[in-house]
Write a protein that holds these residues in place. Structure first.
Motif, PDB file in Angstrom:
ATOM      1  N   LEU A 161     -44.089  19.461  52.035  1.00  0.00           N
ATOM      2  CA  LEU A 161     -43.132  18.593  52.713  1.00  0.00           C
ATOM      3  C   LEU A 161     -41.703  19.080  52.493  1.00  0.00           C
ATOM      4  CD1 LEU A 161     -42.551  16.006  54.309  1.00  0.00           C
ATOM      5  CD2 LEU A 161     -42.510  14.786  52.140  1.00  0.00           C
ATOM      6  N   VAL A 162     -41.360  19.441  51.263  1.00  0.00           N
ATOM      7  CA  VAL A 162     -40.018  19.940  50.973  1.00  0.00           C
ATOM      8  C   VAL A 162     -39.758  21.234  51.725  1.00  0.00           C
ATOM      9  CG1 VAL A 162     -38.563  20.883  49.127  1.00  0.00           C
ATOM     10  CG2 VAL A 162     -39.849  18.785  48.744  1.00  0.00           C
ATOM     11  N   LEU A 163     -40.742  22.121  51.728  1.00  0.00           N
ATOM     12  CA  LEU A 163     -40.590  23.386  52.447  1.00  0.00           C
ATOM     13  C   LEU A 163     -40.395  23.154  53.940  1.00  0.00           C
ATOM     14  CD1 LEU A 163     -40.646  26.476  52.278  1.00  0.00           C
ATOM     15  CD2 LEU A 163     -43.108  26.344  52.620  1.00  0.00           C
ATOM     16  N   ALA A 164     -41.131  22.212  54.507  1.00  0.00           N
ATOM     17  CA  ALA A 164     -40.993  21.903  55.929  1.00  0.00           C
ATOM     18  C   ALA A 164     -39.604  21.329  56.230  1.00  0.00           C
ATOM     19  CB  ALA A 164     -42.078  20.925  56.361  1.00  0.00           C
ATOM     20  N   LEU A 165     -39.103  20.483  55.351  1.00  0.00           N
ATOM     21  CA  LEU A 165     -37.761  19.923  55.553  1.00  0.00           C
ATOM     22  C   LEU A 165     -36.692  21.008  55.490  1.00  0.00           C
ATOM     23  CD1 LEU A 165     -37.982  16.596  53.525  1.00  0.00           C
ATOM     24  CD2 LEU A 165     -37.812  16.853  55.996  1.00  0.00           C
ATOM     25  N   VAL A 166     -36.807  21.905  54.518  1.00  0.00           N
ATOM     26  CA  VAL A 166     -35.825  22.982  54.391  1.00  0.00           C
ATOM     27  C   VAL A 166     -35.892  23.905  55.605  1.00  0.00           C
ATOM     28  CG1 VAL A 166     -35.256  25.052  53.039  1.00  0.00           C
ATOM     29  CG2 VAL A 166     -35.720  22.891  51.881  1.00  0.00           C
ATOM     30  N   ALA A 167     -37.095  24.231  56.043  1.00  0.00           N
ATOM     31  CA  ALA A 167     -37.250  25.101  57.217  1.00  0.00           C
ATOM     32  C   ALA A 167     -36.685  24.423  58.465  1.00  0.00           C
ATOM     33  CB  ALA A 167     -38.711  25.459  57.420  1.00  0.00           C
ATOM     34  N   GLY A 168     -36.922  23.134  58.611  1.00  0.00           N
ATOM     35  CA  GLY A 168     -36.386  22.397  59.755  1.00  0.00           C
ATOM     36  C   GLY A 168     -34.871  22.357  59.739  1.00  0.00           C
ATOM     37  N   ALA A 169     -34.301  22.123  58.569  1.00  0.00           N
ATOM     38  CA  ALA A 169     -32.842  22.096  58.454  1.00  0.00           C
ATOM     39  C   ALA A 169     -32.253  23.471  58.755  1.00  0.00           C
ATOM     40  CB  ALA A 169     -32.436  21.637  57.057  1.00  0.00           C
ATOM     41  N   ALA A 170     -32.912  24.520  58.272  1.00  0.00           N
ATOM     42  CA  ALA A 170     -32.432  25.875  58.544  1.00  0.00           C
ATOM     43  C   ALA A 170     -32.506  26.181  60.034  1.00  0.00           C
ATOM     44  CB  ALA A 170     -33.242  26.887  57.743  1.00  0.00           C
ATOM     45  N   ALA A 171     -33.551  25.739  60.697  1.00  0.00           N
ATOM     46  CA  ALA A 171     -33.689  25.973  62.132  1.00  0.00           C
ATOM     47  C   ALA A 171     -32.598  25.247  62.907  1.00  0.00           C
ATOM     48  CB  ALA A 171     -35.071  25.525  62.601  1.00  0.00           C
ATOM     49  N   VAL A 172     -32.310  24.020  62.513  1.00  0.00           N
ATOM     50  CA  VAL A 172     -31.254  23.263  63.195  1.00  0.00           C
ATOM     51  C   VAL A 172     -29.901  23.930  62.972  1.00  0.00           C
ATOM     52  CG1 VAL A 172     -29.989  21.073  63.159  1.00  0.00           C
ATOM     53  CG2 VAL A 172     -32.480  21.071  63.185  1.00  0.00           C
TER      54      VAL A 172
ATOM     55  N   ARG B  45     -65.132  14.968  39.052  1.00  0.00           N
ATOM     56  CA  ARG B  45     -64.331  14.465  40.171  1.00  0.00           C
ATOM     57  C   ARG B  45     -64.044  12.972  40.010  1.00  0.00           C
ATOM     58  NH1 ARG B  45     -61.129  16.424  44.291  1.00  0.00           N
ATOM     59  NH2 ARG B  45     -61.142  14.897  45.927  1.00  0.00           N
ATOM     60  N   VAL B  46     -65.024  12.228  39.509  1.00  0.00           N
ATOM     61  CA  VAL B  46     -64.833  10.792  39.304  1.00  0.00           C
ATOM     62  C   VAL B  46     -63.929  10.552  38.101  1.00  0.00           C
ATOM     63  CG1 VAL B  46     -66.012   8.661  38.645  1.00  0.00           C
ATOM     64  CG2 VAL B  46     -66.973  10.098  40.416  1.00  0.00           C
ATOM     65  N   ALA B  47     -64.047  11.374  37.076  1.00  0.00           N
ATOM     66  CA  ALA B  47     -63.317  11.136  35.831  1.00  0.00           C
ATOM     67  C   ALA B  47     -61.824  11.376  35.946  1.00  0.00           C
ATOM     68  CB  ALA B  47     -63.884  12.017  34.719  1.00  0.00           C
ATOM     69  N   LYS B  48     -61.407  12.370  36.733  1.00  0.00           N
ATOM     70  CA  LYS B  48     -59.971  12.628  36.819  1.00  0.00           C
ATOM     71  C   LYS B  48     -59.429  12.136  38.150  1.00  0.00           C
ATOM     72  CE  LYS B  48     -60.750  17.457  38.000  1.00  0.00           C
ATOM     73  NZ  LYS B  48     -60.515  18.817  37.595  1.00  0.00           N
ATOM     74  N   PRO B  49     -58.233  11.605  38.133  1.00  0.00           N
ATOM     75  CA  PRO B  49     -57.658  11.060  39.369  1.00  0.00           C
ATOM     76  C   PRO B  49     -57.363  12.180  40.358  1.00  0.00           C
ATOM     77  CG  PRO B  49     -56.048  11.040  37.613  1.00  0.00           C
ATOM     78  CD  PRO B  49     -57.343  11.456  36.999  1.00  0.00           C
ATOM     79  N   PRO B  50     -57.400  11.871  41.637  1.00  0.00           N
ATOM     80  CA  PRO B  50     -57.117  12.889  42.648  1.00  0.00           C
ATOM     81  C   PRO B  50     -55.667  13.342  42.561  1.00  0.00           C
ATOM     82  CG  PRO B  50     -57.332  10.744  43.671  1.00  0.00           C
ATOM     83  CD  PRO B  50     -57.704  10.578  42.223  1.00  0.00           C
ATOM     84  N   ARG B  51     -55.468  14.633  42.776  1.00  0.00           N
ATOM     85  CA  ARG B  51     -54.113  15.178  42.736  1.00  0.00           C
ATOM     86  C   ARG B  51     -53.426  14.911  44.060  1.00  0.00           C
ATOM     87  NH1 ARG B  51     -55.413  21.115  40.878  1.00  0.00           N
ATOM     88  NH2 ARG B  51     -54.932  21.317  43.073  1.00  0.00           N
ATOM     89  N   ARG B  52     -52.148  14.668  43.947  1.00  0.00           N
ATOM     90  CA  ARG B  52     -51.363  14.505  45.171  1.00  0.00           C
ATOM     91  C   ARG B  52     -50.969  15.884  45.641  1.00  0.00           C
ATOM     92  NH1 ARG B  52     -47.189   9.786  45.287  1.00  0.00           N
ATOM     93  NH2 ARG B  52     -48.681   8.186  45.791  1.00  0.00           N
ATOM     94  N   ARG B  53     -51.240  16.150  46.868  1.00  0.00           N
ATOM     95  CA  ARG B  53     -50.900  17.445  47.434  1.00  0.00           C
ATOM     96  C   ARG B  53     -49.969  17.233  48.605  1.00  0.00           C
ATOM     97  NH1 ARG B  53     -56.567  20.721  47.236  1.00  0.00           N
ATOM     98  NH2 ARG B  53     -57.032  20.166  45.116  1.00  0.00           N
ATOM     99  N   GLY B  54     -49.189  18.209  48.861  1.00  0.00           N
ATOM    100  CA  GLY B  54     -48.334  18.152  50.030  1.00  0.00           C
ATOM    101  C   GLY B  54     -46.880  17.913  49.710  1.00  0.00           C
ATOM    102  N   GLY B  55     -46.534  17.628  48.468  1.00  0.00           N
ATOM    103  CA  GLY B  55     -45.136  17.417  48.120  1.00  0.00           C
ATOM    104  C   GLY B  55     -44.312  18.671  48.338  1.00  0.00           C
ATOM    105  N   LYS B  56     -44.826  19.800  47.863  1.00  0.00           N
ATOM    106  CA  LYS B  56     -44.122  21.063  48.027  1.00  0.00           C
ATOM    107  C   LYS B  56     -44.089  21.477  49.489  1.00  0.00           C
ATOM    108  CE  LYS B  56     -45.139  22.787  43.429  1.00  0.00           C
ATOM    109  NZ  LYS B  56     -45.838  23.818  42.643  1.00  0.00           N
TER     110      LYS B  56
END
Length: 131
Positions: free
Chosen positions: A86-97, A73-84
């Motif tokens: 976030l994109v899915l939430a934006l697409v779903a929000g746009a579709a709802a609007v 855990r110390v040796a490898k950098p933390p992974r960024r999560r949530g990018g996908k």
């Protein structure tokens, strides 16, 4: 070629930061310490027979696994999560609007009024003359 002290410190900084700030590393190190403490207490009570004790070996194995996980855990950098997500939430929000305002959007895209469903008319059928 040997690095200067300043370069060594700069290279070690991300590892030290993760070691200090990562709660998962803290949990793994705490678990390893707890297992090693159990090994110490059990070996102290069992004296010579501790080398044959399966529980001692089990605690040693679990502490080594916990230390290995903390080191990874110390040796490898933390992974960024949530990018996908976030994109899915934006697409779903746009579709709802778009879905809620579909008449306005269709009118804007068509360049004019949106087609309105017309009410059925009740005109009598033409009478066909029979000969």
């Amino acid at each position: 070629m040997a690095k200067s002290k300043k370069q060594q410190v700069k290279a070690a900084r991300p590892y030290v930061d993760r070691l200090i700030n990562d709660s998962r590393v803290h949990r793994e190190l705490s678990a390893a310490g707890g297992h090693l403490q159990q090994v110490y207490y059990r070996a102290r009570r069992r004296k010579a027979k501790a080398a044959e004790d399966k529980k001692v070996y089990a605690h040693i194995r679990e502490s080594v696994v916990a230390l290995r996980k903390a080191g990874e855990r110390v040796a490898k950098p933390p992974r960024r999560r949530g990018g996908k997500v976030l994109v899915l939430a934006l697409v779903a929000g746009a579709a709802a609007v778009l879905f809620t305002n579909k008449d306005k959007v269709a009118g804007a895209l068509g360049g004019g009024e949106a087609p309105q469903p017309s009410a059925p008319t009740t005109t009598p059928d033409p009478v066909v003359a029979t000969a």
